[in-house]
Each structure stands twice: as C-alpha cells, then as structure tokens.
Write a protein that holds these residues in place. Sequence first.
Motif, PDB file in Angstrom:
ATOM      1  N   ILE A   7       0.867  -1.178   0.000  1.00  0.00           N
ATOM      2  CA  ILE A   7       0.000   0.000   0.000  1.00  0.00           C
ATOM      3  C   ILE A   7       0.904   1.227   0.000  1.00  0.00           C
ATOM      4  CG2 ILE A   7      -1.660   1.324   1.366  1.00  0.00           C
ATOM      5  CD1 ILE A   7      -2.795  -1.385   2.307  1.00  0.00           C
ATOM      6  N   PRO A   8       0.694   2.141  -0.939  1.00  0.00           N
ATOM      7  CA  PRO A   8       1.597   3.291  -1.034  1.00  0.00           C
ATOM      8  C   PRO A   8       1.384   4.290   0.090  1.00  0.00           C
ATOM      9  CG  PRO A   8      -0.207   3.572  -2.564  1.00  0.00           C
ATOM     10  CD  PRO A   8      -0.356   2.187  -1.970  1.00  0.00           C
ATOM     11  N   THR A   9       2.459   4.963   0.443  1.00  0.00           N
ATOM     12  CA  THR A   9       2.365   6.050   1.412  1.00  0.00           C
ATOM     13  C   THR A   9       1.787   7.270   0.692  1.00  0.00           C
ATOM     14  OG1 THR A   9       4.552   6.938   0.906  1.00  0.00           O
ATOM     15  CG2 THR A   9       4.442   5.206   2.612  1.00  0.00           C
ATOM     16  N   PRO A  10       1.270   8.219   1.451  1.00  0.00           N
ATOM     17  CA  PRO A  10       0.793   9.456   0.810  1.00  0.00           C
ATOM     18  C   PRO A  10       1.889  10.129  -0.024  1.00  0.00           C
ATOM     19  CG  PRO A  10      -0.018   9.347   3.058  1.00  0.00           C
ATOM     20  CD  PRO A  10       0.950   8.204   2.897  1.00  0.00           C
ATOM     21  N   ALA A  11       3.125  10.108   0.467  1.00  0.00           N
ATOM     22  CA  ALA A  11       4.235  10.720  -0.275  1.00  0.00           C
ATOM     23  C   ALA A  11       4.484   9.994  -1.589  1.00  0.00           C
ATOM     24  CB  ALA A  11       5.499  10.718   0.582  1.00  0.00           C
ATOM     25  N   GLN A  12       4.352   8.675  -1.607  1.00  0.00           N
ATOM     26  CA  GLN A  12       4.557   7.911  -2.843  1.00  0.00           C
ATOM     27  C   GLN A  12       3.465   8.223  -3.858  1.00  0.00           C
ATOM     28  OE1 GLN A  12       4.737   4.032  -1.029  1.00  0.00           O
ATOM     29  NE2 GLN A  12       6.962   3.943  -1.240  1.00  0.00           N
ATOM     30  N   ALA A  16       4.389   9.996  -7.379  1.00  0.00           N
ATOM     31  CA  ALA A  16       4.039   9.352  -8.652  1.00  0.00           C
ATOM     32  C   ALA A  16       3.277  10.327  -9.549  1.00  0.00           C
ATOM     33  CB  ALA A  16       3.209   8.103  -8.408  1.00  0.00           C
ATOM     34  N   ARG A  17       2.327  11.021  -8.956  1.00  0.00           N
ATOM     35  CA  ARG A  17       1.531  11.980  -9.727  1.00  0.00           C
ATOM     36  C   ARG A  17       2.403  13.103 -10.279  1.00  0.00           C
ATOM     37  NH1 ARG A  17      -0.139  16.828  -8.547  1.00  0.00           N
ATOM     38  NH2 ARG A  17       0.083  16.658  -6.282  1.00  0.00           N
ATOM     39  N   ILE A  18       3.276  13.626  -9.455  1.00  0.00           N
ATOM     40  CA  ILE A  18       4.143  14.722  -9.889  1.00  0.00           C
ATOM     41  C   ILE A  18       5.093  14.251 -10.994  1.00  0.00           C
ATOM     42  CG2 ILE A  18       6.028  16.232  -9.152  1.00  0.00           C
ATOM     43  CD1 ILE A  18       4.488  16.453  -6.438  1.00  0.00           C
ATOM     44  N   LEU A  19       5.683  13.072 -10.820  1.00  0.00           N
ATOM     45  CA  LEU A  19       6.577  12.537 -11.853  1.00  0.00           C
ATOM     46  C   LEU A  19       5.844  12.282 -13.170  1.00  0.00           C
ATOM     47  CD1 LEU A  19       8.830  10.126  -9.795  1.00  0.00           C
ATOM     48  CD2 LEU A  19       9.566  12.157 -11.021  1.00  0.00           C
ATOM     49  N   ALA A  20       4.553  11.979 -13.062  1.00  0.00           N
ATOM     50  CA  ALA A  20       3.748  11.764 -14.267  1.00  0.00           C
ATOM     51  C   ALA A  20       3.321  13.091 -14.901  1.00  0.00           C
ATOM     52  CB  ALA A  20       2.512  10.931 -13.935  1.00  0.00           C
ATOM     53  N   GLY A  21       3.578  14.195 -14.196  1.00  0.00           N
ATOM     54  CA  GLY A  21       3.211  15.506 -14.725  1.00  0.00           C
ATOM     55  C   GLY A  21       1.725  15.773 -14.687  1.00  0.00           C
ATOM     56  N   GLN A  22       1.042  15.193 -13.693  1.00  0.00           N
ATOM     57  CA  GLN A  22      -0.404  15.331 -13.609  1.00  0.00           C
ATOM     58  C   GLN A  22      -0.828  16.178 -12.416  1.00  0.00           C
ATOM     59  OE1 GLN A  22      -1.690  11.182 -13.441  1.00  0.00           O
ATOM     60  NE2 GLN A  22      -2.313  11.326 -15.581  1.00  0.00           N
ATOM     61  N   THR A  23      -1.976  16.818 -12.558  1.00  0.00           N
ATOM     62  CA  THR A  23      -2.626  17.465 -11.428  1.00  0.00           C
ATOM     63  C   THR A  23      -3.392  16.383 -10.669  1.00  0.00           C
ATOM     64  OG1 THR A  23      -4.679  17.888 -12.634  1.00  0.00           O
ATOM     65  CG2 THR A  23      -2.961  19.597 -12.769  1.00  0.00           C
ATOM     66  N   GLU A  69      13.611   4.110 -18.273  1.00  0.00           N
ATOM     67  CA  GLU A  69      12.968   5.271 -17.663  1.00  0.00           C
ATOM     68  C   GLU A  69      11.957   4.830 -16.617  1.00  0.00           C
ATOM     69  OE1 GLU A  69      13.002   8.824 -17.492  1.00  0.00           O
ATOM     70  OE2 GLU A  69      14.916   8.247 -18.314  1.00  0.00           O
ATOM     71  N   PHE A  70      11.190   3.787 -16.938  1.00  0.00           N
ATOM     72  CA  PHE A  70      10.197   3.271 -16.007  1.00  0.00           C
ATOM     73  C   PHE A  70      10.855   2.830 -14.702  1.00  0.00           C
ATOM     74  CE2 PHE A  70       8.068  -0.412 -14.152  1.00  0.00           C
ATOM     75  CZ  PHE A  70       6.839   0.135 -13.852  1.00  0.00           C
ATOM     76  N   GLU A  71      11.925   2.041 -14.804  1.00  0.00           N
ATOM     77  CA  GLU A  71      12.601   1.541 -13.601  1.00  0.00           C
ATOM     78  C   GLU A  71      13.178   2.684 -12.777  1.00  0.00           C
ATOM     79  OE1 GLU A  71      15.338  -1.320 -15.188  1.00  0.00           O
ATOM     80  OE2 GLU A  71      13.802  -2.871 -15.328  1.00  0.00           O
ATOM     81  N   LYS A  72      13.720   3.676 -13.444  1.00  0.00           N
ATOM     82  CA  LYS A  72      14.298   4.833 -12.756  1.00  0.00           C
ATOM     83  C   LYS A  72      13.217   5.596 -11.985  1.00  0.00           C
ATOM     84  CE  LYS A  72      16.648   9.086 -14.119  1.00  0.00           C
ATOM     85  NZ  LYS A  72      17.200   9.802 -15.274  1.00  0.00           N
ATOM     86  N   LYS A  73      12.097   5.853 -12.645  1.00  0.00           N
ATOM     87  CA  LYS A  73      11.007   6.587 -11.989  1.00  0.00           C
ATOM     88  C   LYS A  73      10.357   5.757 -10.890  1.00  0.00           C
ATOM     89  CE  LYS A  73       9.854   9.855 -15.616  1.00  0.00           C
ATOM     90  NZ  LYS A  73       8.819  10.361 -16.523  1.00  0.00           N
ATOM     91  N   LYS A  75      11.740   3.538  -8.980  1.00  0.00           N
ATOM     92  CA  LYS A  75      12.611   3.575  -7.800  1.00  0.00           C
ATOM     93  C   LYS A  75      12.420   4.874  -7.025  1.00  0.00           C
ATOM     94  CE  LYS A  75      16.146   0.425  -9.447  1.00  0.00           C
ATOM     95  NZ  LYS A  75      17.505   0.250  -9.945  1.00  0.00           N
ATOM     96  N   LYS A  76      12.268   5.990  -7.742  1.00  0.00           N
ATOM     97  CA  LYS A  76      12.020   7.267  -7.083  1.00  0.00           C
ATOM     98  C   LYS A  76      10.703   7.256  -6.327  1.00  0.00           C
ATOM     99  CE  LYS A  76      14.376  10.806  -9.768  1.00  0.00           C
ATOM    100  NZ  LYS A  76      14.163  11.981 -10.627  1.00  0.00           N
ATOM    101  N   ILE A  77       9.687   6.693  -6.952  1.00  0.00           N
ATOM    102  CA  ILE A  77       8.350   6.669  -6.354  1.00  0.00           C
ATOM    103  C   ILE A  77       8.326   5.807  -5.093  1.00  0.00           C
ATOM    104  CG2 ILE A  77       5.978   5.833  -6.682  1.00  0.00           C
ATOM    105  CD1 ILE A  77       6.368   6.692  -9.652  1.00  0.00           C
ATOM    106  N   LEU A  78       8.926   4.638  -5.180  1.00  0.00           N
ATOM    107  CA  LEU A  78       8.857   3.684  -4.078  1.00  0.00           C
ATOM    108  C   LEU A  78       9.780   4.042  -2.909  1.00  0.00           C
ATOM    109  CD1 LEU A  78       8.508   0.354  -6.043  1.00  0.00           C
ATOM    110  CD2 LEU A  78       6.708   1.751  -5.031  1.00  0.00           C
ATOM    111  N   LYS A  79      10.716   4.944  -3.163  1.00  0.00           N
ATOM    112  CA  LYS A  79      11.607   5.390  -2.114  1.00  0.00           C
ATOM    113  C   LYS A  79      10.798   6.191  -1.089  1.00  0.00           C
ATOM    114  CE  LYS A  79      15.646   8.233  -1.330  1.00  0.00           C
ATOM    115  NZ  LYS A  79      16.559   9.206  -1.908  1.00  0.00           N
ATOM    116  N   ASP A  80      10.954   5.867   0.178  1.00  0.00           N
ATOM    117  CA  ASP A  80      10.243   6.620   1.204  1.00  0.00           C
ATOM    118  C   ASP A  80      10.797   8.022   1.297  1.00  0.00           C
ATOM    119  OD1 ASP A  80       9.723   3.850   3.432  1.00  0.00           O
ATOM    120  OD2 ASP A  80       8.323   4.813   2.081  1.00  0.00           O
ATOM    121  N   LEU A  81       9.923   9.002   1.182  1.00  0.00           N
ATOM    122  CA  LEU A  81      10.311  10.397   1.288  1.00  0.00           C
ATOM    123  C   LEU A  81      10.081  10.848   2.723  1.00  0.00           C
ATOM    124  CD1 LEU A  81       8.547  11.620  -1.952  1.00  0.00           C
ATOM    125  CD2 LEU A  81      10.925  10.980  -1.669  1.00  0.00           C
ATOM    126  N   LYS A  82      11.145  11.023   3.443  1.00  0.00           N
ATOM    127  CA  LYS A  82      11.017  11.372   4.868  1.00  0.00           C
ATOM    128  C   LYS A  82      11.447  12.777   5.132  1.00  0.00           C
ATOM    129  CE  LYS A  82      11.474   6.660   6.088  1.00  0.00           C
ATOM    130  NZ  LYS A  82      11.792   5.652   6.951  1.00  0.00           N
TER     131      LYS A  82
END
Length: 82
Positions: A7-12, A16-23, A69-73, A75-82
């Motif tokens: 289950i993703p964290t709110p930060a993830q 993900a949304r920001i990396l996808a360039g979406q509102t 590109e997918f794997e790179k992004k 990894k960024k998404i799944l990384k916990d942002l603390k």
Amino acid sequence: MTNILKIPTPAQVKNARILAGQTQEEAAKTLYMANYKVWQNYELGKRSMSIPLWELYLIKIFALEDKQEFEKKLKKILKDLK
C-alpha cells in the motif's frame, strides 16, 4: 507469489503523480474517479490506496515509458520520502 508492491504512502502517491506531470484532477481521471477529492485524500493520508489501484495507476502512467525510464522513476516513487 509474493506481491512486490505494498500500500503506497501518501508521499509515494503524490510523488508518482508529480513525476507523471499530472494534477490531482488528472490523476483521478486516469483512474476514472468521479471526484478528484478522493485522490486528494490519498495524498493527505486520509484514505489508503489499494494495491490493485496503485498498480493500475503505475501501469497507466508509465505505459509509454521505455523500460529504463520506467525503472528509474519507479525507484524514485517507491523510495520513502522522509
């Protein structure tokens, strides 16, 4: 089979949304949500996104990405942002 996604964290979700360039509204529409406030609640931690819905979102936003590109992004998404 072990599920690699959790289950993703709110930060993830937000990352993900920001990396996808979406509102928030665009992200909600990607998953056919009638109201963007549902998405907003995922990012605020008021609701938890289910693993199947998280997986679908990841698939949809990266469907056109090349594998590296997918794997790179991802990894960024799944990384916990603390």
